[in-house]
Design an enzyme around this catalytic site. Structure first.
Site, PDB file in Angstrom:
ATOM      1  CG  HIS A  46      -5.602  -0.076   4.950  1.00  0.00           C
ATOM      2  ND1 HIS A  46      -4.714  -0.631   5.223  1.00  0.00           N
ATOM      3  CD2 HIS A  46      -6.761  -0.125   5.903  1.00  0.00           C
ATOM      4  CE1 HIS A  46      -4.414  -0.964   6.436  1.00  0.00           C
ATOM      5  NE2 HIS A  46      -5.873  -0.783   7.098  1.00  0.00           N
ATOM      6  CD  GLU A  69      -2.613  -1.340   2.477  1.00  0.00           C
ATOM      7  OE1 GLU A  69      -2.662  -0.388   3.314  1.00  0.00           O
ATOM      8  OE2 GLU A  69      -3.576  -2.231   2.635  1.00  0.00           O
TER       9      GLU A  69
HETATM   10  P1  NAP Z   1      -8.530 -10.498  16.998  1.00  0.00           P
HETATM   11  O1  NAP Z   1      -9.509 -10.447  17.882  1.00  0.00           O
HETATM   12  O2  NAP Z   1      -7.058 -10.842  17.775  1.00  0.00           O
HETATM   13  O3  NAP Z   1      -8.823 -11.612  16.087  1.00  0.00           O
HETATM   14  C1  NAP Z   1      -7.819 -12.234  15.145  1.00  0.00           C
HETATM   15  C2  NAP Z   1      -8.374 -13.747  15.023  1.00  0.00           C
HETATM   16  O4  NAP Z   1      -7.250 -14.218  13.841  1.00  0.00           O
HETATM   17  C3  NAP Z   1      -8.252 -14.406  16.165  1.00  0.00           C
HETATM   18  O5  NAP Z   1      -9.426 -15.289  16.111  1.00  0.00           O
HETATM   19  C4  NAP Z   1      -7.154 -15.645  15.929  1.00  0.00           C
HETATM   20  O6  NAP Z   1      -7.462 -16.963  16.500  1.00  0.00           O
HETATM   21  C5  NAP Z   1      -7.033 -15.643  14.332  1.00  0.00           C
HETATM   22  N1  NAP Z   1      -5.621 -15.738  13.879  1.00  0.00           N
HETATM   23  C6  NAP Z   1      -4.604 -15.266  14.127  1.00  0.00           C
HETATM   24  N2  NAP Z   1      -3.486 -15.775  13.663  1.00  0.00           N
HETATM   25  C7  NAP Z   1      -3.811 -16.873  12.832  1.00  0.00           C
HETATM   26  C8  NAP Z   1      -3.052 -17.649  12.232  1.00  0.00           C
HETATM   27  N3  NAP Z   1      -1.750 -17.956  11.898  1.00  0.00           N
HETATM   28  N4  NAP Z   1      -4.043 -18.467  11.438  1.00  0.00           N
HETATM   29  C9  NAP Z   1      -5.261 -18.558  11.568  1.00  0.00           C
HETATM   30  N5  NAP Z   1      -6.081 -17.629  12.514  1.00  0.00           N
HETATM   31  C10 NAP Z   1      -5.427 -16.829  13.038  1.00  0.00           C
HETATM   32  O7  NAP Z   1      -8.261  -9.084  16.065  1.00  0.00           O
HETATM   33  P2  NAP Z   1      -9.250  -8.152  15.393  1.00  0.00           P
HETATM   34  O8  NAP Z   1      -9.429  -7.132  16.454  1.00  0.00           O
HETATM   35  O9  NAP Z   1     -10.213  -9.070  15.087  1.00  0.00           O
HETATM   36  O10 NAP Z   1      -8.440  -7.761  14.374  1.00  0.00           O
HETATM   37  C11 NAP Z   1      -7.843  -8.735  13.319  1.00  0.00           C
HETATM   38  C12 NAP Z   1      -7.079  -7.860  12.147  1.00  0.00           C
HETATM   39  O11 NAP Z   1      -7.852  -7.031  11.392  1.00  0.00           O
HETATM   40  C13 NAP Z   1      -6.019  -6.942  12.601  1.00  0.00           C
HETATM   41  O12 NAP Z   1      -4.985  -7.504  13.327  1.00  0.00           O
HETATM   42  C14 NAP Z   1      -5.848  -6.030  11.236  1.00  0.00           C
HETATM   43  O13 NAP Z   1      -4.920  -6.713  10.777  1.00  0.00           O
HETATM   44  C15 NAP Z   1      -7.049  -6.204  10.661  1.00  0.00           C
HETATM   45  N6  NAP Z   1      -8.024  -5.019  10.560  1.00  0.00           N
HETATM   46  C16 NAP Z   1      -7.971  -4.320   9.576  1.00  0.00           C
HETATM   47  C17 NAP Z   1      -8.790  -3.100   9.266  1.00  0.00           C
HETATM   48  C18 NAP Z   1      -8.596  -2.612   7.827  1.00  0.00           C
HETATM   49  O14 NAP Z   1      -8.836  -1.258   7.927  1.00  0.00           O
HETATM   50  N7  NAP Z   1      -8.814  -3.242   6.923  1.00  0.00           N
HETATM   51  C19 NAP Z   1      -9.048  -2.644  10.309  1.00  0.00           C
HETATM   52  C20 NAP Z   1      -8.782  -3.094  11.726  1.00  0.00           C
HETATM   53  C21 NAP Z   1      -8.271  -4.364  11.608  1.00  0.00           C
HETATM   54  P3  NAP Z   1      -6.267 -17.728  16.972  1.00  0.00           P
HETATM   55  O15 NAP Z   1      -5.342 -17.155  17.991  1.00  0.00           O
HETATM   56  O16 NAP Z   1      -6.878 -18.906  17.657  1.00  0.00           O
HETATM   57  O17 NAP Z   1      -5.605 -18.182  15.596  1.00  0.00           O
HETATM   58  C1  8YV Z   2      -6.496   1.700  10.314  1.00  0.00           C
HETATM   59  C2  8YV Z   2      -6.277  -0.677  10.677  1.00  0.00           C
HETATM   60  O1  8YV Z   2      -6.448   1.797   8.753  1.00  0.00           O
HETATM   61  O2  8YV Z   2      -6.699  -1.017  12.778  1.00  0.00           O
HETATM   62  C3  8YV Z   2      -6.180  -1.488  11.899  1.00  0.00           C
HETATM   63  O3  8YV Z   2      -5.518  -2.411  12.108  1.00  0.00           O
HETATM   64  O4  8YV Z   2      -5.681  -1.168   9.657  1.00  0.00           O
HETATM   65  C4  8YV Z   2      -6.967   0.576  10.304  1.00  0.00           C
HETATM   66  O5  8YV Z   2      -7.974   0.612  11.499  1.00  0.00           O
HETATM   67  C5  8YV Z   2      -5.086   2.181  10.672  1.00  0.00           C
HETATM   68  O6  8YV Z   2      -4.623   1.323  11.660  1.00  0.00           O
HETATM   69  C6  8YV Z   2      -4.881   3.539  10.868  1.00  0.00           C
HETATM   70  O7  8YV Z   2      -4.170   4.255   9.895  1.00  0.00           O
END
Ligand code: NAP
Ligand code: 8YV
Length: 313
Positions: A279, A261
């Site tokens: 994103h 990105e």
């Molecule tokens: P979370 O509550 O920690 O959930 C992550 C899940 O992934 C857990 O259930 C975990 O279960 C599983 N996991 C971790 N490592 C794994 C592996 N190697 N293989 C299979 N499953 C695995 O985290 P969250 O708050 O839901 O956030 C998840 C992710 O979303 C963030 O870390 C971030 O990268 C992404 N995100 C993206 C955006 C965006 O803007 N697109 C925004 C916010 C977050 P196990 O530990 O049992 O494997």
């Molecule tokens: C944001 C994210 O884009 O929470 C995350 O992991 O990827 C997003 O919420 C970012 O972290 C803030 O710029």
């Protein structure tokens, strides 16, 4: 008393920035072309750092801030922060979990609709004046009754699961460990892809999940299958995804996050069966303000000698 000095790796929301400026001496790293020289100049005085999910803080940067005590990350994903390096240096890392989960899950659901219903392409059809000549637009596919496989049934994954259920999707999931939930657990990711019409990625980025979704997983998802990525670009083998889309090994994709990105491969940008977002799954004023406030609150708690609210690890 002199103000505590902190590094701002990237700016966050205006109100939070104003609060930080009032409380601390803020060194704005992102304003300097030669960030390393700037850090060499101010790093020794810095006790806290504010970063964002996409940028993190590297071990080299930590070395240049020998008095660093805390990294307050704007975002839940901390894969860009060198966590082992922070641990070695006893640097506290905080993030912004929970308060963004619903927003991000909303984006997951929106991508499912936009992708299966071809909504972005249909929007273009209207804007470009093709409707009068072309007639009704190509039919979409319904999510109702389709099987949604979630990779990473954590905070965000659970919110997506709930939403998907309300529109009649059948949810199953893969994590490293089974959870006490009513959704079927699939111990193998390839098998989950095989059993899914839509595979949604909601796991963290970082080495443990790097390229987890590869050609084998995409092949298993199959020509009637869609991929939704609201996790991290690093989770998907992007060249394999492009090959799968070009070769019609999968039907389409809805993607919010990319390997490099803000650069998005030209091939993806040209595809009509792909919906792309820059994103922005958490990107609403309300949620970003809440995230920014938590960044401020974690710093404030730490420098007041209190426990932080959302420590990582
Ligand atoms: P979370 O509550 O920690 O959930 C992550 C899940 O992934 C857990 O259930 C975990 O279960 C599983 N996991 C971790 N490592 C794994 C592996 N190697 N293989 C299979 N499953 C695995 O985290 P969250 O708050 O839901 O956030 C998840 C992710 O979303 C963030 O870390 C971030 O990268 C992404 N995100 C993206 C955006 C965006 O803007 N697109 C925004 C916010 C977050 P196990 O530990 O049992 O494997
Ligand atoms: C944001 C994210 O884009 O929470 C995350 O992991 O990827 C997003 O919420 C970012 O972290 C803030 O710029």
């Amino acid at each position: 008393m002199p103000k505590t000095e902190i590094l701002i790796v990237a700016p966050i929301r205006p109100d939070a920035m104003a609060a930080l400026e009032e409380t601390y001496v803020c060194h704005h790293h992102y304003r300097h072309e030669d960030g390393e020289s700037f850090l060499a100049e101010v790093g020794g005085r810095v006790r806290g750092a504010v970063s964002i999910g996409e940028k993190g803080v590297s071990a080299v940067q930590m070395d240049m801030m020998p008095n660093l005590e805390i990294i307050s990350c704007f975002g839940v994903g901390v894969d860009a922060i060198d966590l082992p390096a922070a641990r070695e240096r006893s640097v506290i890392v905080t993030n912004t979990p929970d308060i963004l989960s619903e927003e991000v899950a909303d984006m997951g659901l929106a991508l499912i609709f936009m992708t299966l219903r071809g909504m972005i392409e249909a929007d273009r059809y209207v804007r470009e004046g093709r409707w009068p000549e072309g007639g009704p637009f190509t039919l979409g596919r319904t999510p109702r009754g389709k099987r949604l496989g979630i990779l990473g049934l954590g905070r965000i994954g659970m919110e997506l699961a709930r939403r998907a259920e309300t529109i009649g999707m059948k949810v199953s999931y893969h994590n490293r460990t089974e959870k006490p939930v009513n959704y079927p657990y699939v111990a193998d990711l390839v098998e989950l892809a095989r059993q899914s019409d839509v595979l949604a990625l909601c796991c963290p980025g970082g080495p443990a999940t790097h390229n987890l979704v590869d050609a084998r997983v995409l092949d298993a998802l199959g020509p009637q299958g869609w991929l939704i990525n609201i996790a991290r670009g690093s989770v998907v083998d992007e060249p394999a995804l492009i090959a799968a889309l070009e070769g019609k090994a999968i039907a389409g994709a809805g993607i919010d996050v990319f390997a490099d990105e803000p650069r998005v491969p030209e091939a993806l940008r040209q595809m009509r069966n792909v919906v792309l977002q820059p994103h922005m799954a958490s990107a609403t004023v309300e949620t970003r303000d809440a995230m920014a406030q938590l960044v401020v609150d974690n710093l404030e708690a730490h420098f007041a000698g209190k426990p932080v609210f959302t420590r990582v690890g």
